[in-house]
Write a protein that holds these residues in place. Structure first.
Motif, PDB file in Angstrom:
ATOM      1  N   HIS A  12      -2.971  -2.564  10.597  1.00  0.00           N
ATOM      2  CA  HIS A  12      -3.178  -1.430   9.700  1.00  0.00           C
ATOM      3  C   HIS A  12      -4.640  -1.223   9.336  1.00  0.00           C
ATOM      4  CE1 HIS A  12      -2.553   1.545   6.670  1.00  0.00           C
ATOM      5  NE2 HIS A  12      -3.075   0.785   5.741  1.00  0.00           N
ATOM      6  N   ARG A  33      15.836   4.409  16.778  1.00  0.00           N
ATOM      7  CA  ARG A  33      16.843   5.237  16.112  1.00  0.00           C
ATOM      8  C   ARG A  33      17.472   6.222  17.092  1.00  0.00           C
ATOM      9  NH1 ARG A  33      13.034   5.735  10.991  1.00  0.00           N
ATOM     10  NH2 ARG A  33      14.017   4.240   9.608  1.00  0.00           N
ATOM     11  N   LEU A  40      14.400   7.984   4.823  1.00  0.00           N
ATOM     12  CA  LEU A  40      13.438   6.896   5.003  1.00  0.00           C
ATOM     13  C   LEU A  40      13.128   6.241   3.659  1.00  0.00           C
ATOM     14  CD1 LEU A  40      11.050   8.651   7.512  1.00  0.00           C
ATOM     15  CD2 LEU A  40      12.739   6.890   7.996  1.00  0.00           C
ATOM     16  N   LYS A  50       2.306  -3.984  12.393  1.00  0.00           N
ATOM     17  CA  LYS A  50       1.574  -2.966  11.654  1.00  0.00           C
ATOM     18  C   LYS A  50       0.710  -3.570  10.559  1.00  0.00           C
ATOM     19  CE  LYS A  50       0.916   1.412  10.514  1.00  0.00           C
ATOM     20  NZ  LYS A  50       0.523   2.468  11.435  1.00  0.00           N
ATOM     21  N   PRO A  71       6.604   4.956   5.692  1.00  0.00           N
ATOM     22  CA  PRO A  71       7.773   4.358   5.030  1.00  0.00           C
ATOM     23  C   PRO A  71       8.350   3.146   5.748  1.00  0.00           C
ATOM     24  CG  PRO A  71       7.945   6.729   5.014  1.00  0.00           C
ATOM     25  CD  PRO A  71       6.741   6.407   5.837  1.00  0.00           C
ATOM     26  N   LEU A 116       1.231   3.598   3.052  1.00  0.00           N
ATOM     27  CA  LEU A 116       1.738   3.185   4.368  1.00  0.00           C
ATOM     28  C   LEU A 116       2.937   4.025   4.764  1.00  0.00           C
ATOM     29  CD1 LEU A 116       1.704  -0.736   4.379  1.00  0.00           C
ATOM     30  CD2 LEU A 116       0.221   0.814   5.652  1.00  0.00           C
ATOM     31  N   ARG A 133       6.814  -3.895  11.798  1.00  0.00           N
ATOM     32  CA  ARG A 133       6.204  -4.103  10.480  1.00  0.00           C
ATOM     33  C   ARG A 133       5.188  -5.242  10.534  1.00  0.00           C
ATOM     34  NH1 ARG A 133       7.048  -3.720   5.014  1.00  0.00           N
ATOM     35  NH2 ARG A 133       6.716  -5.621   3.855  1.00  0.00           N
ATOM     36  N   ARG A 182      10.698  13.788   9.303  1.00  0.00           N
ATOM     37  CA  ARG A 182       9.552  13.372   8.495  1.00  0.00           C
ATOM     38  C   ARG A 182       8.331  14.001   9.149  1.00  0.00           C
ATOM     39  NH1 ARG A 182       8.710  11.485   3.396  1.00  0.00           N
ATOM     40  NH2 ARG A 182       6.692  10.467   3.292  1.00  0.00           N
ATOM     41  N   PRO A 183       7.364  14.434   8.394  1.00  0.00           N
ATOM     42  CA  PRO A 183       6.225  15.098   9.015  1.00  0.00           C
ATOM     43  C   PRO A 183       5.272  14.121   9.681  1.00  0.00           C
ATOM     44  CG  PRO A 183       5.887  14.932   6.670  1.00  0.00           C
ATOM     45  CD  PRO A 183       7.267  14.419   6.940  1.00  0.00           C
ATOM     46  N   ALA A 233       5.367  18.670  16.412  1.00  0.00           N
ATOM     47  CA  ALA A 233       5.425  17.932  15.158  1.00  0.00           C
ATOM     48  C   ALA A 233       6.835  17.928  14.628  1.00  0.00           C
ATOM     49  CB  ALA A 233       4.488  18.566  14.142  1.00  0.00           C
ATOM     50  N   SER A 258       1.096  20.370   8.441  1.00  0.00           N
ATOM     51  CA  SER A 258       1.369  19.127   9.168  1.00  0.00           C
ATOM     52  C   SER A 258       1.302  19.322  10.684  1.00  0.00           C
ATOM     53  CB  SER A 258       2.739  18.568   8.772  1.00  0.00           C
ATOM     54  OG  SER A 258       3.773  19.467   9.112  1.00  0.00           O
ATOM     55  N   LEU A 272       5.186  20.931   6.934  1.00  0.00           N
ATOM     56  CA  LEU A 272       5.018  20.531   5.545  1.00  0.00           C
ATOM     57  C   LEU A 272       3.543  20.351   5.225  1.00  0.00           C
ATOM     58  CD1 LEU A 272       7.893  17.889   5.450  1.00  0.00           C
ATOM     59  CD2 LEU A 272       8.006  20.306   4.856  1.00  0.00           C
ATOM     60  N   ALA A 306      -3.142  10.615   9.905  1.00  0.00           N
ATOM     61  CA  ALA A 306      -1.715  10.569  10.214  1.00  0.00           C
ATOM     62  C   ALA A 306      -1.100   9.232   9.793  1.00  0.00           C
ATOM     63  CB  ALA A 306      -1.519  10.783  11.709  1.00  0.00           C
ATOM     64  N   CYS A 307       0.218   9.223   9.783  1.00  0.00           N
ATOM     65  CA  CYS A 307       0.970   7.992   9.547  1.00  0.00           C
ATOM     66  C   CYS A 307       0.746   7.447   8.138  1.00  0.00           C
ATOM     67  CB  CYS A 307       0.634   6.922  10.579  1.00  0.00           C
ATOM     68  SG  CYS A 307       0.757   7.486  12.276  1.00  0.00           S
ATOM     69  N   PHE A 343       6.892   0.784   6.897  1.00  0.00           N
ATOM     70  CA  PHE A 343       6.125  -0.421   6.585  1.00  0.00           C
ATOM     71  C   PHE A 343       5.787  -0.523   5.106  1.00  0.00           C
ATOM     72  CE2 PHE A 343       4.918   1.471  10.637  1.00  0.00           C
ATOM     73  CZ  PHE A 343       5.577   0.584  11.462  1.00  0.00           C
ATOM     74  N   ALA A 344       6.364   0.370   4.328  1.00  0.00           N
ATOM     75  CA  ALA A 344       6.021   0.421   2.909  1.00  0.00           C
ATOM     76  C   ALA A 344       6.645  -0.752   2.164  1.00  0.00           C
ATOM     77  CB  ALA A 344       6.505   1.733   2.309  1.00  0.00           C
ATOM     78  N   GLY A 402      21.734   4.256   7.979  1.00  0.00           N
ATOM     79  CA  GLY A 402      20.938   4.567   6.798  1.00  0.00           C
ATOM     80  C   GLY A 402      20.091   5.809   6.982  1.00  0.00           C
ATOM     81  N   SER A 411       1.751   7.956   3.847  1.00  0.00           N
ATOM     82  CA  SER A 411       2.695   8.527   2.890  1.00  0.00           C
ATOM     83  C   SER A 411       1.972   8.776   1.579  1.00  0.00           C
ATOM     84  CB  SER A 411       3.849   7.552   2.660  1.00  0.00           C
ATOM     85  OG  SER A 411       4.556   7.350   3.844  1.00  0.00           O
ATOM     86  N   ALA A 412       2.627   9.513   0.702  1.00  0.00           N
ATOM     87  CA  ALA A 412       2.081   9.819  -0.622  1.00  0.00           C
ATOM     88  C   ALA A 412       0.719  10.501  -0.519  1.00  0.00           C
ATOM     89  CB  ALA A 412       1.989   8.553  -1.485  1.00  0.00           C
ATOM     90  N   GLU A 429       7.736  16.291   0.236  1.00  0.00           N
ATOM     91  CA  GLU A 429       6.915  17.502   0.257  1.00  0.00           C
ATOM     92  C   GLU A 429       7.741  18.751  -0.029  1.00  0.00           C
ATOM     93  OE1 GLU A 429       7.048  15.144   2.484  1.00  0.00           O
ATOM     94  OE2 GLU A 429       5.067  14.621   3.269  1.00  0.00           O
ATOM     95  N   ARG A 430       8.952  18.784   0.528  1.00  0.00           N
ATOM     96  CA  ARG A 430       9.807  19.975   0.372  1.00  0.00           C
ATOM     97  C   ARG A 430      10.178  20.247  -1.080  1.00  0.00           C
ATOM     98  NH1 ARG A 430      12.067  18.362   5.963  1.00  0.00           N
ATOM     99  NH2 ARG A 430      11.427  16.374   5.118  1.00  0.00           N
ATOM    100  N   PRO A 448       3.174  12.818  13.053  1.00  0.00           N
ATOM    101  CA  PRO A 448       2.450  13.607  14.037  1.00  0.00           C
ATOM    102  C   PRO A 448       3.177  13.737  15.367  1.00  0.00           C
ATOM    103  CG  PRO A 448       1.065  11.961  13.030  1.00  0.00           C
ATOM    104  CD  PRO A 448       2.466  11.629  12.660  1.00  0.00           C
ATOM    105  N   ASP A 481       0.869  -1.179   0.000  1.00  0.00           N
ATOM    106  CA  ASP A 481       0.000   0.000   0.000  1.00  0.00           C
ATOM    107  C   ASP A 481       0.901   1.223   0.000  1.00  0.00           C
ATOM    108  OD1 ASP A 481      -1.663   2.101   0.553  1.00  0.00           O
ATOM    109  OD2 ASP A 481      -2.669   1.160   2.250  1.00  0.00           O
TER     110      ASP A 481
END
Lengths: 448, 189
Positions: B86, B116, A250, B82, A174, A172, B79, B177-178, B188, A438, A333, A341-342, A176-177, B139, A344-345, A308-309, B180, A169
């Protein structure tokens, strides 16, 4: 850091070290056996590579007969729906001398090389990988799909998508993408390609971020002209950058493989970029909106969503407001007003039955593009957006426990409107794209 | 007769295993996961083609591998969770960790950081790894490393009751990353 905290950490490390016993002889023997086995696995990789390379020869011959090199093309907006190329891309003649990475690449050269890569790779639509390649590359974490996507010289290029048709999806988070990893398999074994860009300084993968299958070598040297992004993409008056995308930590530098594993993603072509393209990605949103993002579609169907930037109006901190509202101190952003929330895209939203006259000029982006603010019916929509974000909010506050709704969200209607919680910009096709700040989006405790 | 890599493996295990376990405990925030992390790292490092000839060089590779594996292992577990959650759109509550034994207070505090943040704090502060090397190891972008380190140290200081100053400057605020609001990060990002 304070010496007090330093001392605490050092003391803890010392205590743990003192209390940790040695590795037992049985455990050491197991480690030694597994190292042995992994070293032997390399030979399995080599035999797999031999079979794959033999198959690639026929493909390359057929490619040469079927296709001629595509001339470099500037961005040309169209409205057709792109899909992963069904035909392999043409084999190119490599110029004399080695092709090297460069820190400074002109966009004209990048675009020319996107159409005619000097690096010799050819791509085709994703195909199921042989069972032994799946066994070799499929051991990275979690669900994954191993696909053949191209050739380069004697090597076959395989993609591992971290997901399958059922779970992939593109919206999702990143973490979990269905991110894409790339490998080359040839007679010397299998290599994980870490730095695909021809531009020195573009981000590389870290070898262990997603795990490295047994017997696979890390390769920082191989790169592909056809996967190198131009720094700017201009379509009419609309210009996107790729600066932030190319630095993004990410995900992977290959992007998302949702389309590659057969899951549906609605895209439309914005601009041709040689063998790649800039596409608009649309996903269903709430409040009568459709979420919109922009992505570079690779020749094998991966979608690398632009940060977004990099999009006009995507960085709230870069907007100059006509009413003098100060830019936020922190990075803020754009988010789609119809996305929770949470995800992407989901950068902007296209609103059903939007009354464009209800949005008036309220500022400009850093590039001088107009930013619009809601009035009249637009204000009604803005309030609906705020109400939704508030309703869906919930978190855990220190000393209080779980809070939801207004207690978690904490932004009133007037503050939301005064701070331009919702605004709009025009997209590459002139469509009005609505954004939510955001820092005024739904509050959740944690995405992970 | 053992091969060269086998001799070096035995030397590393003999001389440096407890220190690696301590490193793994701190970087994972879990005593239970530490030994598995170290043994996985030993297999990864000695199976690969990394060029090292001394135990000290091998330890450096191992410490980096342990850190990145700790983050990856958390991602893998999250993951899986999730994917199951999800569809319901569930927010995930913080995990309760009950640590006992030597260094338990520090390990328990580290366990409250995100993976992280924890890795950045340990690599930057305890291993004296540069921002660049930490970024490559995990990374991440260098900006993200600075942010995670600063946030991690601030939270760790608050949990352990110490006064803290981020090594990369208290004013450093670089968005990762934006995502929440997270209560202990103050806004944020």
């Amino acid at each position: 850091m304070s010496s007090e905290l330093d001392a605490l950490l050092a003391r803890a490390a010392g205590e743990i070290e003192s209390s940790a016993g040695p590795l037992g002889t049985t455990a050491l023997a197991q480690v030694r056996r597994r190292v042995h086995r992994r070293r032997v696995v390399r030979h399995v990789g080599e035999s797999v590579a031999g079979v794959a390379a033999a198959g690639a020869v026929g493909t390359v011959v057929w490619i040469g007969m079927d296709r001629t090199p595509t001339p470099p093309a500037g961005p040309t907006p169209t409205v057709t729906s792109p899909a992963p190329s069904a035909d392999p891309t043409p084999t190119q003649t490599t110029p004399a001398g080695p092709v090297k990475r460069s820190a400074k690449l002109s966009d004209a050269d990048v675009l020319a090389h996107l159409a005619n890569p000097r690096t010799g790779e050819t791509w085709h639509s994703p195909q199921e990988a042989p069972a032994d390649v799946k066994a070799l590359l499929g051991s990275v974490s979690g669900l994954n799909t191993v696909l053949s996507v191209g050739e380069r010289g004697d090597a076959t290029i395989y993609a591992v998508v971290l997901g399958d048709k059922e779970t992939a999806d593109i919206t999702l988070d990143p973490a979990f993408a269905a991110s894409v990893l790339l490998y080359e398999v040839d007679a010397d074994g299998a290599r994980m390609i870490l730095c695909p860009s021809a531009r020195t300084g573009d981000r590389c993968l870290s070898g262990d971020t997603y795990g490295v299958p047994d017997g696979v070598e890390l390769d920082e040297d191989t790169f592909y002209d056809s996967l190198t992004l131009p720094s700017r993409i201009t379509v009419g008056d609309w210009t996107a950058s790729t600066d932030a995308t190319r630095e993004l930590a990410l995900g992977t530098p290959y992007g998302d493989g949702t389309v590659m594993v057969g899951a549906e993603v609605q895209t439309s072509l914005v601009a041709d970029l040689g063998l790649s393209s800039l596409v608009e990605v649309r996903t269903p949103g709430l409040l009568g909106t459709t979420n919109v993002a922009y992505a570079i579609a690779s020749p094998f169907g991966a979608l690398r969503v632009l940060d977004e930037r990099d999009l006009p109006g995507g960085d709230v901190s870069a907007i100059t407001w006509d009413d003098g509202l100060r830019a936020p101190d922190d990075d803020v952003l754009a988010r789609s007003p119809g996305a929770l929330a949470c995800t992407s895209a989901t950068v902007f939203g296209v609103v059903d039955q939007l009354d464009a006259s209800a949005w008036t000029r309220g500022g400009t982006t850093a590039d001088g593009a107009t930013v619009y603010l809601p009035t009249g019916a637009g204000l009604t929509f803005a309030k609906q957006v705020r109400d939704l974000q508030e309703k869906e909010s919930g978190t855990i506050k220190d000393g209080v426990g779980t809070v939801t709704g207004a207690d978690a969200y904490g932004i009133g209607v007037q503050e939301f409107l005064d701070e331009h919680g919702v605004y709009a910009v025009d997209g590459p096709g002139g469509e009005r794209l609505v954004a939510l700040r955001s820092d005024m989006a739904q509050v959740v405790f944690e995405c992970v | 007769m053992p091969t060269r890599w086998e001799g070096l493996l035995e030397q590393v295990v003999r001389e440096r295993y407890p220190r690696l376990v301590a490193h793994a405990t701190l970087v994972s925030g879990s005593r239970a996961d530490a030994q598995d992390l170290v043994q996985d790292a030993l297999i990864t490092v000695f199976s690969g083609r990394a060029r090292f000839t001394t135990a000290a060089q091998a330890e450096a590779y191992l410490r980096r591998t342990i850190a990145s594996r700790a983050v990856d292992e958390h991602r893998r577990r999250a993951r899986q969770r999730k994917v199951m959650d999800h569809a319901a759109g569930l927010a995930v509550p913080p995990q309760e960790v009950a640590e006992r034994g030597p260094g338990a207070d520090v390990v328990a505090a580290l366990a409250q950081l995100s993976p992280r943040e924890r890795a950045c704090v340990v690599l930057r502060q305890m291993d004296d790894m540069s921002v660049h090397d930490t970024a490559v190891t995990l990374g991440l972008s260098e900006g993200a490393v600075k942010r995670y380190t600063a946030d991690g140290i601030a939270r760790l200081g608050a949990l352990l009751g110490t006064t803290t100053t981020a090594p990369d400057g208290p004013e450093e605020r670089i968005a990762v990353r934006p995502v929440p609001f997270r209560p202990q990060e103050g806004g944020a990002r």
